[in-house]
Motif scaffolding. Structure first.
Motif, mmCIF file in Angstrom:
data_model
loop_
_atom_site.group_PDB
_atom_site.id
_atom_site.type_symbol
_atom_site.label_atom_id
_atom_site.label_comp_id
_atom_site.label_asym_id
_atom_site.label_seq_id
_atom_site.Cartn_x
_atom_site.Cartn_y
_atom_site.Cartn_z
ATOM 1 N N GLU A 27 0.826 -1.202 0.000
ATOM 2 C CA GLU A 27 0.000 0.000 0.000
ATOM 3 C C GLU A 27 0.865 1.258 0.000
ATOM 4 O OE1 GLU A 27 -3.026 -0.114 3.011
ATOM 5 O OE2 GLU A 27 -4.011 -1.851 2.088
ATOM 6 N N LYS A 30 1.748 1.872 -3.519
ATOM 7 C CA LYS A 30 0.602 2.431 -4.250
ATOM 8 C C LYS A 30 0.458 3.920 -3.950
ATOM 9 C CE LYS A 30 -2.037 -1.878 -4.103
ATOM 10 N NZ LYS A 30 -3.181 -2.554 -3.471
ATOM 11 N N GLN A 52 -12.485 6.253 -6.217
ATOM 12 C CA GLN A 52 -12.088 5.015 -6.894
ATOM 13 C C GLN A 52 -11.320 4.083 -5.954
ATOM 14 O OE1 GLN A 52 -14.146 4.785 -9.681
ATOM 15 N NE2 GLN A 52 -12.437 3.513 -10.280
ATOM 16 N N THR A 53 -10.420 4.652 -5.168
ATOM 17 C CA THR A 53 -9.662 3.804 -4.236
ATOM 18 C C THR A 53 -10.584 3.175 -3.197
ATOM 19 O OG1 THR A 53 -9.093 5.727 -2.885
ATOM 20 C CG2 THR A 53 -7.461 5.011 -4.515
ATOM 21 N N ARG A 55 -13.920 2.495 -3.731
ATOM 22 C CA ARG A 55 -14.732 1.488 -4.436
ATOM 23 C C ARG A 55 -13.943 0.213 -4.734
ATOM 24 N NH1 ARG A 55 -16.293 5.919 -7.710
ATOM 25 N NH2 ARG A 55 -18.203 6.808 -6.874
ATOM 26 N N GLU A 56 -12.697 0.356 -5.100
ATOM 27 C CA GLU A 56 -11.871 -0.796 -5.465
ATOM 28 C C GLU A 56 -11.173 -1.427 -4.245
ATOM 29 O OE1 GLU A 56 -9.226 0.247 -8.638
ATOM 30 O OE2 GLU A 56 -10.857 1.068 -9.844
ATOM 31 N N ARG A 57 -11.401 -0.849 -3.083
ATOM 32 C CA ARG A 57 -10.806 -1.344 -1.839
ATOM 33 C C ARG A 57 -9.281 -1.498 -1.959
ATOM 34 N NH1 ARG A 57 -14.798 -5.984 0.606
ATOM 35 N NH2 ARG A 57 -16.657 -4.708 0.671
ATOM 36 N N LEU A 58 -8.650 -0.475 -2.500
ATOM 37 C CA LEU A 58 -7.200 -0.511 -2.673
ATOM 38 C C LEU A 58 -6.459 -0.491 -1.342
ATOM 39 C CD1 LEU A 58 -6.473 1.799 -5.711
ATOM 40 C CD2 LEU A 58 -6.060 -0.633 -5.523
ATOM 41 N N ARG A 60 -6.466 -1.263 2.770
ATOM 42 C CA ARG A 60 -7.122 -1.995 3.845
ATOM 43 C C ARG A 60 -6.375 -1.864 5.172
ATOM 44 N NH1 ARG A 60 -7.456 -7.743 1.382
ATOM 45 N NH2 ARG A 60 -5.774 -6.952 0.121
#
Length: 189
Positions: A27, A30, A52-53, A55-58, A60
């Motif tokens: 992460e 990223k 977007q991050t 929604r895409e669960r980038l 955690r």
């Protein structure tokens, strides 16, 4: 600070497992990638990346959540963005203590790992196979020794027995011939 603690520490957070620490490191990468490409002069592009991050669960881990919080605060500070329209940061875990009980390293140390179980099974199987092979070799030697056919194990005994029986047979024949000669009164030289 121990070396184990160093490997579990990422972004100021001390993680419980190496797997979680690796996820946090990913992460971080990223975040670095996004930071290199984000244009903070365009709040709408920041909003798009933020949503977007989510929604895409980038993200955690706390490292990623902290970054999302930074983006959210940036969006809330913008005058032309309605605070009610900014998405909340969802948390996909519970905090009632059950999560920690499921991944307790002390329990993992006490419970034998599958790898150890596999090694023990493999060792037991190896011992059993070795015992069976030794028994098979012993049986082959026993059969070879008791066999009437000459082989490398019993050749001396078989040949000695064969010569002994020939010698006895010859002695018996010689005895019979001498008796016949006496009956017939044949002179012996």
């Amino acid at each position: 600070m121990s070396s184990e603690t160093k490997t579990l520490s990422v972004g100021g957070y001390l993680f419980y497992t190496e797997k979680d620490a690796q996820l946090a490191r990913a992460e971080e990468q990223k975040i670095e990638y996004l930071e290199a490409r984000i244009d903070y002069t365009s709040p709408e592009s920041i909003r798009y990346i933020y949503e977007q991050t989510i929604r895409e669960r980038l993200f955690r881990t706390p490292v990623g959540m902290h970054y999302l919080e930074k983006l959210r605060e940036f969006l809330l500070a913008q005058e032309n963005i309605d605070p009610a329209s900014v998405m909340d940061i969802p948390l996909y875990m519970t905090f009632d203590g059950e999560l920690r009980g499921q991944t307790n390293p002390a329990r993992e140390r006490v419970v034998p790992s599958q790898k150890r179980d596999k090694e023990k099974t493999r060792f037991a199987l190896s011992v059993i196979l070795n015992v069976l092979l030794i028994a098979a070799i012993a049986a082959m030697f026993y059969i070879s020794f008791k066999s009437e056919q000459p082989n490398i194990v019993n050749y001396e005994r078989v040949i000695t027995s064969k010569y002994a029986s020939w010698e006895q047979e010859l002695t018996e024949r010689e005895q019979v011939i001498r008796e016949k000669e006496r009956e017939l009164k044949i002179r012996q030289e």
